[in-house]
Design an enzyme around this catalytic site. Structure first.
Site: not given
Ligand SMILES: [Zn+2]
Length: 503
Positions: A17, A20, A125, A128, A143, A146, A294, A297
């Site tokens: 995306h 990146h 997580c 992560c 997390c 996330h 942010k 994904k």
């Molecule tokens: Zn995480």
């Protein structure tokens, strides 16, 4: 001098995306710029293919982790190509050469006495692939990145003695205040270190998809250590039959702020533990935000760089991202903002200026840039520009470099407005003055074209071809370095108006 720049390796369970593309473009701009300065450059990007998240994603799709990696690595390779990246190698952590090199380095860490066996338990997580400290976790054991619920994991692991590097890391930060940039990220990393480093898991016993631990094959290395080592291992096999390590190591790393902890603490400590020199520096960029969130994904607000490139070309995207958001800070991007800058800056300020200059030199001077004294106001306007751009690039301040160049594009637009060469052309006694003005415009465009090559590789090159300019090195990016006499080449519209189909 050698210059080695890396992007993070991208986790293969994601779709490429804009985030990146952003880091890849940044690294490419630096790589191209350094090549223009005559440096010997190595530019690395690639994919991170091991660990639990890949295993989980592959299971969900009913394929093997290797198949998932093979399929998705291609997407990241294509993305690099599509944004115009000139990477010298594309590493995949599933490369057997990488895996063997990881084993070699970590065996050294083990032999040096920085590994021990112990029991690990903590909040983990799976997205992560990381254990979270009590200070980090959100309310309800979630997390911080996330926001999903963490899992209490308990297992027998080998540990890396990160705590043994407390002093050496603090010393590194004291000795090299620019080791992590920008300053706020340096402060963040240092304060993490100063809280007191605790030992971290080096291996996982419950996972198979990874690099096998040579002294205990019932374990694989924890994905982060395997992944970080890509920067080092790539040099050993990127060129068949040649080891580039001595020539290019240490690297300059570009990273996002979400992976700062790993790069700013674990990574230098691991290298110290293996008797390897730490990186030259780490530059941390911010997030591109869509509607102030942010872009990621997991938040599902991804916009597709491929689509923008298909309509406007890679150069326009490269320009926009570094023009709109100061590299190093968070900033908002939008389709409207993109189209506005495309029209007002690329098409009008640069594209029209190029067209006007080209057509006036064609019409009034038979397509040959006149030889004349440089106009004093432009000479002083451009004075020190190349040096400023180089200094900004050395600090990885790509947006400042671009701002400095664009200031001169605007100065040339003002110059043409003030001088009104179309009026001078009607007055034969003003021929000498017209020569000066046309030379000044062509020379100013040539200099900005050379400096823009790293950011707009295709369009700036076309501009230089149209101006009959042959040199591409930074050395020739000084106003007055070309003395006129060049025969113009063809120039088609650099940034044509785009009619978009209504959505
Ligand atoms: Zn995480």
């Amino acid at each position: 001098m050698a210059y080695y720049v890396t992007t993070p390796i991208y986790y293969v369970n994601a779709q490429p995306h804009l985030g990146h593309a952003y880091t890849t473009i940044a690294a490419d701009i630096l790589a191209r710029h350094m090549r223009q300065r005559g440096e010997e450059v190595f530019f690395l990007t690639g994919t991170d293919e091991h660990g639990e998240p890949v295993t989980v994603a592959a299971e969900r799709e009913g394929i093997t982790p290797r198949e998932l990696g093979d399929r998705n690595a291609v997407r990241f390779r294509d993305m690099a190509e599509k944004v115009g990246a000139t990477n010298d190698f594309f590493i995949r952590t599933s490369d057997p050469e990488h895996m063997a090199a990881v084993q070699k380095v970590l065996q050294k860490v083990y032999d040096n006495g920085y590994v021990y066996k112990g029991q690990y338990e903590g909040w983990y997580c799976p997205r992560c692939a990381d254990f979270k400290t009590e200070q980090e976790i959100l309310e309800g054991n979630r997390c911080p990145i996330h926001e999903i619920e963490l899992i209490w994991e308990q297992e027998e692991n080998y540990f890396f003695k990160l705590s043994a590097f407390q002093e050496r890391l603090e010393q590194l930060y004291a000795d090299r205040p620019e080791w992590v940039r920008p300053q706020n990220r340096y402060n963040e990393a240092l304060s993490f270190i100063k809280q007191g480093l605790i030992d971290v898991s080096l291996t996982r016993a419950t996972l198979r998809w990874g690099v096998e631990v040579p002294w205990d094959p019932s374990h694989v290395f924890y994905v982060w250590f395997d992944a970080l080592l890509n920067y080092y291992t790539a040099l050993s096999y990127a060129r068949p039959g040649e080891d580039l390590t001595d020539r290019f190591w240490p690297a300059v790393h570009l990273i996002g702020k979400d992976i700062l902890k790993f790069h700013a603490t674990y990574w230098p400590a691991l290298l110290m533990a293996a008797d390897i020199e730490v990186p030259k520096g780490e530059y941390v960029h911010g997030y591109l935000l869509m509607n102030d969130q942010k872009m990621s994904k997991s938040l599902g607000n991804v916009i597709d760089p491929f689509e923008v490139i298909d309509v406007f070309g890679a150069d326009a995207l490269r320009f926009y991202l570094f023009r709109e958001v100061a590299f190093g800070q968070d900033g908002s991007v939008s389709t409207e903002g993109f189209e506005q800058r495309y029209t007002s800056e690329l098409a009008n300020e640069l594209g029209n200026l190029a067209n006007r200059t080209h057509s006036m030199v064609s019409k009034y001077r038979d397509g040959v840039v006149p030889q004349a004294d440089p106009p004093a106001e432009l000479t002083s306007e451009f004075d020190g520009l190349a040096e400023d751009v180089c200094a900004a690039m050395d600090r990885t301040e790509i947006s400042s470099a671009l701002e400095a160049i664009w200031k001169r594009v605007r100065a040339l637009n003002r110059f043409v407005q003030e001088q009104e060469p179309w009026k001078l052309a009607k007055d034969e006694s003003a021929a000498g003055q017209l020569d000066q003005v046309l030379y000044g415009l062509a020379e100013g465009l040539r200099v900005t074209g050379v400096l823009l090559l790293s950011i707009l590789p295709e369009k700036a090159d076309r501009l230089l071809v149209a101006l009959g300019a042959e040199e591409r090195s930074i050395e020739c990016a000084h106003f007055g370095a070309a003395s006129g006499g060049a025969t113009l080449g063809e120039l088609e519209q650099l940034f044509p108006r785009v009619e978009r189909e209504p959505a």
